[in-house]
Design a protein around this motif. Structure first.
Motif, mmCIF file in Angstrom:
data_model
loop_
_atom_site.group_PDB
_atom_site.id
_atom_site.type_symbol
_atom_site.label_atom_id
_atom_site.label_comp_id
_atom_site.label_asym_id
_atom_site.label_seq_id
_atom_site.Cartn_x
_atom_site.Cartn_y
_atom_site.Cartn_z
ATOM 1 N N GLU A 183 28.582 59.540 44.124
ATOM 2 C CA GLU A 183 27.695 59.879 43.004
ATOM 3 C C GLU A 183 26.373 60.486 43.466
ATOM 4 O O GLU A 183 25.872 61.423 42.862
ATOM 5 N N CYS A 200 32.460 62.518 39.864
ATOM 6 C CA CYS A 200 32.720 61.380 38.981
ATOM 7 C C CYS A 200 32.511 60.062 39.723
ATOM 8 O O CYS A 200 33.208 59.074 39.477
ATOM 9 N N ARG A 244 30.516 56.623 40.683
ATOM 10 C CA ARG A 244 29.758 55.629 39.916
ATOM 11 C C ARG A 244 29.222 54.555 40.855
ATOM 12 O O ARG A 244 29.996 53.849 41.509
ATOM 13 N N GLU A 302 30.632 50.712 41.796
ATOM 14 C CA GLU A 302 32.006 50.575 41.320
ATOM 15 C C GLU A 302 32.924 49.966 42.379
ATOM 16 O O GLU A 302 32.867 50.320 43.550
#
Length: 175
Positions: free
Chosen positions: A15, A31, A33, A36
């Motif tokens: 990210e 994509c 995060r 995560e």
């Protein structure tokens, strides 16, 4: 000539990269995060795939947070996730990124090597490529004069991102 596209899935390491600057020859769909876990990536994976037209390359960078929380069994998730991803994205080159050689929380080289061996096996048994970053980081980074990690031992410095991007570029453009 159309630029190749790269879908990056994973944690804060993905990210927080400035991929437009680091990989100008690729169209990067980031994509990642922060925070995560691998099981969370698995739960959202197919929504991400539905949202993005089939990319030329897909890079999965996941497991760092699992390791930091003491969970070594996240590699089993890759064994079920990867075959489904390959089936859904048959035209995409799928790369599983190794866990980077971080030093946080006294992470041992032996633990990282064992986890990366399991990730390599999961990748190769699913027809995916394994992007092993241990060599490039070991060769190009020095703790004092050329650090690839920030002081937390997990997140990447500018040099760390440059080293990682060079390997991603080389592999994705060749795929």
């Amino acid at each position: 000539m159309r630029k190749k596209s790269l879908l990056m899935l994973g944690d804060s390491l993905a990210e927080w990269g400035d991929w437009d600057t680091l990989l100008p020859e690729l169209t990067v769909i980031n994509c990642g995060r922060a925070g995560e876990l691998t099981e969370e990536l698995s739960a959202r994976l197919f929504d991400e795939i539905d949202r993005v037209p089939e990319p030329d390359c897909i890079l999965l960078m996941s497991g760092t947070n699992n390791l930091l929380m003491g969970s070594l069994h996240f590699t089993a998730i890759f064994q079920t996730l990867l075959p489904r991803l390959v089936l859904l994205c048959q035209q995409s080159a799928v790369f599983v990124n190794s866990i980077l050689p971080m030093t946080a929380h006294g992470m041992s080289k032996e633990t990282l090597a064992a986890v990366n061996c399991e990730l390599r096996t999961a990748a190769e048994s699913s027809g995916c490529l394994f992007l092993d970053m241990t060599g490039p980081f070991t060769e190009q980074c020095l703790p004092i004069t050329r650090p690839c990690f920030l002081s937390d031992g997990v997140h990447l410095s500018t040099l760390g991102y440059q080293v990682w991007a060079a390997e991603i570029r080389r592999h994705c453009l060749a795929a």
